[in-house]
Design a protein around this motif. Structure first.
Motif, PDB file in Angstrom:
ATOM      1  N   GLN A  48     -15.697 -25.082  64.283  1.00  0.00           N
ATOM      2  CA  GLN A  48     -14.541 -25.402  65.112  1.00  0.00           C
ATOM      3  C   GLN A  48     -13.207 -25.052  64.462  1.00  0.00           C
ATOM      4  O   GLN A  48     -12.255 -24.695  65.157  1.00  0.00           O
ATOM      5  CB  GLN A  48     -14.554 -26.906  65.467  1.00  0.00           C
ATOM      6  N   ARG A  49     -13.130 -25.182  63.133  1.00  0.00           N
ATOM      7  CA  ARG A  49     -11.822 -25.057  62.490  1.00  0.00           C
ATOM      8  C   ARG A  49     -11.703 -23.894  61.506  1.00  0.00           C
ATOM      9  O   ARG A  49     -10.622 -23.666  60.957  1.00  0.00           O
ATOM     10  CB  ARG A  49     -11.480 -26.370  61.773  1.00  0.00           C
ATOM     11  N   ALA A  50     -12.781 -23.194  61.262  1.00  0.00           N
ATOM     12  CA  ALA A  50     -12.708 -21.986  60.431  1.00  0.00           C
ATOM     13  C   ALA A  50     -13.502 -20.877  61.100  1.00  0.00           C
ATOM     14  O   ALA A  50     -14.344 -20.230  60.465  1.00  0.00           O
ATOM     15  CB  ALA A  50     -13.236 -22.272  59.031  1.00  0.00           C
ATOM     16  N   PRO A  51     -13.236 -20.600  62.384  1.00  0.00           N
ATOM     17  CA  PRO A  51     -14.038 -19.601  63.105  1.00  0.00           C
ATOM     18  C   PRO A  51     -13.883 -18.188  62.543  1.00  0.00           C
ATOM     19  O   PRO A  51     -14.846 -17.417  62.551  1.00  0.00           O
ATOM     20  CB  PRO A  51     -13.525 -19.694  64.541  1.00  0.00           C
ATOM     21  N   ASP A  52     -12.688 -17.845  62.064  1.00  0.00           N
ATOM     22  CA  ASP A  52     -12.483 -16.499  61.526  1.00  0.00           C
ATOM     23  C   ASP A  52     -13.411 -16.235  60.347  1.00  0.00           C
ATOM     24  O   ASP A  52     -13.955 -15.137  60.189  1.00  0.00           O
ATOM     25  CB  ASP A  52     -11.026 -16.316  61.081  1.00  0.00           C
ATOM     26  N   PHE A  53     -13.582 -17.253  59.509  1.00  0.00           N
ATOM     27  CA  PHE A  53     -14.445 -17.114  58.337  1.00  0.00           C
ATOM     28  C   PHE A  53     -15.915 -17.288  58.729  1.00  0.00           C
ATOM     29  O   PHE A  53     -16.769 -16.485  58.342  1.00  0.00           O
ATOM     30  CB  PHE A  53     -14.056 -18.153  57.284  1.00  0.00           C
ATOM     31  N   ARG A  70      -5.482 -30.201  66.376  1.00  0.00           N
ATOM     32  CA  ARG A  70      -4.327 -30.826  65.746  1.00  0.00           C
ATOM     33  C   ARG A  70      -4.169 -30.484  64.271  1.00  0.00           C
ATOM     34  O   ARG A  70      -3.080 -30.596  63.721  1.00  0.00           O
ATOM     35  CB  ARG A  70      -4.404 -32.348  65.903  1.00  0.00           C
ATOM     36  N   GLY A  71      -5.233 -30.110  63.616  1.00  0.00           N
ATOM     37  CA  GLY A  71      -5.090 -29.797  62.205  1.00  0.00           C
ATOM     38  C   GLY A  71      -6.325 -29.140  61.650  1.00  0.00           C
ATOM     39  O   GLY A  71      -7.401 -29.222  62.213  1.00  0.00           O
ATOM     40  N   VAL A  72      -6.148 -28.480  60.517  1.00  0.00           N
ATOM     41  CA  VAL A  72      -7.248 -27.802  59.838  1.00  0.00           C
ATOM     42  C   VAL A  72      -7.179 -28.172  58.359  1.00  0.00           C
ATOM     43  O   VAL A  72      -6.110 -28.096  57.751  1.00  0.00           O
ATOM     44  CB  VAL A  72      -7.148 -26.267  60.009  1.00  0.00           C
ATOM     45  N   PRO A  73      -8.291 -28.579  57.745  1.00  0.00           N
ATOM     46  CA  PRO A  73      -8.274 -28.888  56.314  1.00  0.00           C
ATOM     47  C   PRO A  73      -7.773 -27.701  55.497  1.00  0.00           C
ATOM     48  O   PRO A  73      -8.095 -26.547  55.803  1.00  0.00           O
ATOM     49  CB  PRO A  73      -9.754 -29.181  56.010  1.00  0.00           C
ATOM     50  N   PRO A  74      -6.987 -27.958  54.457  1.00  0.00           N
ATOM     51  CA  PRO A  74      -6.401 -26.860  53.665  1.00  0.00           C
ATOM     52  C   PRO A  74      -7.424 -25.858  53.147  1.00  0.00           C
ATOM     53  O   PRO A  74      -7.163 -24.654  53.129  1.00  0.00           O
ATOM     54  CB  PRO A  74      -5.710 -27.592  52.509  1.00  0.00           C
ATOM     55  N   VAL A  75      -8.602 -26.332  52.728  1.00  0.00           N
ATOM     56  CA  VAL A  75      -9.594 -25.396  52.203  1.00  0.00           C
ATOM     57  C   VAL A  75     -10.065 -24.419  53.275  1.00  0.00           C
ATOM     58  O   VAL A  75     -10.331 -23.248  52.991  1.00  0.00           O
ATOM     59  CB  VAL A  75     -10.790 -26.157  51.576  1.00  0.00           C
ATOM     60  N   LEU A  76     -10.135 -24.874  54.531  1.00  0.00           N
ATOM     61  CA  LEU A  76     -10.561 -23.982  55.607  1.00  0.00           C
ATOM     62  C   LEU A  76      -9.450 -23.014  56.001  1.00  0.00           C
ATOM     63  O   LEU A  76      -9.722 -21.876  56.386  1.00  0.00           O
ATOM     64  CB  LEU A  76     -11.017 -24.791  56.821  1.00  0.00           C
ATOM     65  N   ILE A  77      -8.204 -23.451  55.908  1.00  0.00           N
ATOM     66  CA  ILE A  77      -7.079 -22.533  56.110  1.00  0.00           C
ATOM     67  C   ILE A  77      -7.158 -21.403  55.093  1.00  0.00           C
ATOM     68  O   ILE A  77      -6.992 -20.219  55.416  1.00  0.00           O
ATOM     69  CB  ILE A  77      -5.734 -23.272  55.979  1.00  0.00           C
ATOM     70  N   ASN A  78      -7.435 -21.767  53.844  1.00  0.00           N
ATOM     71  CA  ASN A  78      -7.541 -20.777  52.775  1.00  0.00           C
ATOM     72  C   ASN A  78      -8.662 -19.778  53.051  1.00  0.00           C
ATOM     73  O   ASN A  78      -8.485 -18.563  52.886  1.00  0.00           O
ATOM     74  CB  ASN A  78      -7.773 -21.501  51.449  1.00  0.00           C
ATOM     75  N   LEU A  79      -9.823 -20.276  53.500  1.00  0.00           N
ATOM     76  CA  LEU A  79     -10.942 -19.381  53.785  1.00  0.00           C
ATOM     77  C   LEU A  79     -10.631 -18.458  54.957  1.00  0.00           C
ATOM     78  O   LEU A  79     -10.949 -17.260  54.927  1.00  0.00           O
ATOM     79  CB  LEU A  79     -12.200 -20.202  54.081  1.00  0.00           C
ATOM     80  N   ASN A  80     -10.011 -19.005  56.015  1.00  0.00           N
ATOM     81  CA  ASN A  80      -9.638 -18.181  57.165  1.00  0.00           C
ATOM     82  C   ASN A  80      -8.675 -17.063  56.766  1.00  0.00           C
ATOM     83  O   ASN A  80      -8.816 -15.905  57.166  1.00  0.00           O
ATOM     84  CB  ASN A  80      -8.987 -19.045  58.245  1.00  0.00           C
ATOM     85  N   GLN A  81      -7.685 -17.436  55.965  1.00  0.00           N
ATOM     86  CA  GLN A  81      -6.628 -16.478  55.628  1.00  0.00           C
ATOM     87  C   GLN A  81      -7.076 -15.431  54.611  1.00  0.00           C
ATOM     88  O   GLN A  81      -6.555 -14.312  54.601  1.00  0.00           O
ATOM     89  CB  GLN A  81      -5.412 -17.233  55.085  1.00  0.00           C
ATOM     90  N   GLN A  82      -8.044 -15.777  53.777  1.00  0.00           N
ATOM     91  CA  GLN A  82      -8.420 -14.901  52.669  1.00  0.00           C
ATOM     92  C   GLN A  82      -9.738 -14.166  52.897  1.00  0.00           C
ATOM     93  O   GLN A  82     -10.267 -13.553  51.966  1.00  0.00           O
ATOM     94  CB  GLN A  82      -8.523 -15.723  51.374  1.00  0.00           C
ATOM     95  N   ARG A  83     -10.250 -14.172  54.105  1.00  0.00           N
ATOM     96  CA  ARG A  83     -11.609 -13.650  54.280  1.00  0.00           C
ATOM     97  C   ARG A  83     -11.710 -12.160  53.917  1.00  0.00           C
ATOM     98  O   ARG A  83     -12.713 -11.733  53.345  1.00  0.00           O
ATOM     99  CB  ARG A  83     -12.112 -13.898  55.704  1.00  0.00           C
ATOM    100  N   GLU A  84     -10.690 -11.351  54.249  1.00  0.00           N
ATOM    101  CA  GLU A  84     -10.752  -9.935  53.886  1.00  0.00           C
ATOM    102  C   GLU A  84     -10.751  -9.746  52.371  1.00  0.00           C
ATOM    103  O   GLU A  84     -11.431  -8.864  51.846  1.00  0.00           O
ATOM    104  CB  GLU A  84      -9.581  -9.163  54.502  1.00  0.00           C
ATOM    105  N   ARG A  85     -10.020 -10.596  51.671  1.00  0.00           N
ATOM    106  CA  ARG A  85      -9.988 -10.505  50.216  1.00  0.00           C
ATOM    107  C   ARG A  85     -11.339 -10.910  49.617  1.00  0.00           C
ATOM    108  O   ARG A  85     -11.766 -10.356  48.603  1.00  0.00           O
ATOM    109  CB  ARG A  85      -8.873 -11.381  49.652  1.00  0.00           C
TER     110      ARG A  85
END
Length: 327
Positions: free
Chosen positions: A160-165, A122-137
């Motif tokens: 569970q919520r930042a698997p990409d990172f 249902r949701g992901v904490p903003p800090v984890l969204i940031n880590l997921n989206q910026q991992r290549e950077r």
């Protein structure tokens, strides 16, 4: 290049904290450039490990980022560090407070407990969204080995919520406390405030930090039921002081469950060694916390039967009699 993730065999017994620590030190000695490491530990234990690592690896430039408030853009926070180009290893502490605050926000919005505590979609904490989206950077721009020190509930958030990172990690270390130190930390956490006024004097920020600290101690491996019960009581009192009465009641209920487990453990121990005065005394204390005063006195009497000069048992017995109006 993406760090190679390690496959963890859950059937293997957990490594001892000292063994885990030595493996962490070897990893940090070899690190060169970008890397992600996760360490499961309590906040207090994390401070001790950092101090030790700095002594054991003087050749690395080690810095510590202690987060004192919620974070949304973690990438930008690192980019603005004045000495980031000179850092080899960066320990990150306090990220769990951003996750806890996110949980609180969802509770206020009326989310069901299963959606909050099962780390649902249902949701992901903003800090984890940031880590997921910026991992290549992170990989391309920072030649730093990031070491995230987090309690168990925060590690679960990452899984569970930042698997990409999280999947980019090279290792996950579990540095649990030694039993004596865990009991000492737990007792200190439960004895720092004695009156309702002490709880009411806490700021919302201070209360949040204390709740996260308590939860980390509850989740520690090796935590005994009676101490866990005390921690749940402390958690309930903190919620009560914030007028979060439903949460307080839930914590108190968990405390009573732990006291019941403790009594069952003492009963089992007494089947094996029925003349153990310490077990009888502890059983009495757990019964007293459940409001079962007469049974508590009977347990103290058994403790004194086997150890007549057991001063703590005498004191507790008198206190229990007083609560029943018999002293």
């Amino acid at each position: 290049m993406k760090p190679e993730a390690i496959d963890w065999d859950e059937d293997l017994p957990p490594a001892e904290p000292e063994e885990e620590y030595l493996t962490l030190v070897r990893t940090l000695k070899r690190t060169d450039g970008f890397n992600l490491l996760f360490v499961e530990c309590s906040p207090a234990e994390g401070e001790r490990w950092i101090t030790r690592v700095k002594t054991d690896i003087p050749q690395q430039n080690i810095e510590v980022l202690r987060l004192k408030e919620s974070v949304y853009d973690f990438y930008n926070l690192i980019e603005e560090l004045p000495n980031r180009d000179r850092i080899n290893v960066l320990f990150v502490q306090g990220l769990e407070y951003s996750l806890y605050e996110y949980e609180q926000e969802k509770k206020e919005l009326g989310w069901e407990s299963k959606d909050i505590y099962s780390y649902s979609w249902r949701g992901v904490p903003p800090v984890l969204i940031n880590l997921n989206q910026q991992r290549e950077r992170f990989r391309d721009n920072f030649k730093i080995c990031f070491v995230f020190l987090l309690p168990k509930f925060a590690i679960n958030y990452f899984i569970q919520r930042a698997p990409d990172f999280f999947d980019w990690r090279s290792s996950l270390f579990k540095l649990s406390m030694e039993k004596k130190l865990l009991q000492l930390e737990s007792r200190q956490a439960c004895s720092e405030r004695g009156k309702r006024e002490d709880y009411l004097a806490l700021t919302p920020h201070e209360r949040k930090w204390e709740l996260v600290r308590i939860q980390a101690l509850i989740d520690e491996d090796g935590q005994i039921p009676e101490q866990k019960a005390e921690l749940f009581l402390e958690q309930g009192l903190l919620h009560d002081s914030a007028e979060q009465y439903a949460k307080a009641i839930a914590s108190f209920d968990k405390a009573f469950e732990q006291y019941a487990k403790a009594i069952a453990s003492f009963d089992k121990a007494l089947e094996i060694k029925p003349d153990d005065p310490e077990a009888w005394k502890n059983r009495g204390m757990a019964l007293e916390d459940l409001g079962r005063g007469e049974e508590a006195i009977a347990s103290y009497d058994k403790a004194l039967e086997f150890k007549p000069d057991f001063h703590v048992a005498w004191y507790n017995r008198r206190y229990a009699l007083g609560n029943l109006g018999r002293c």
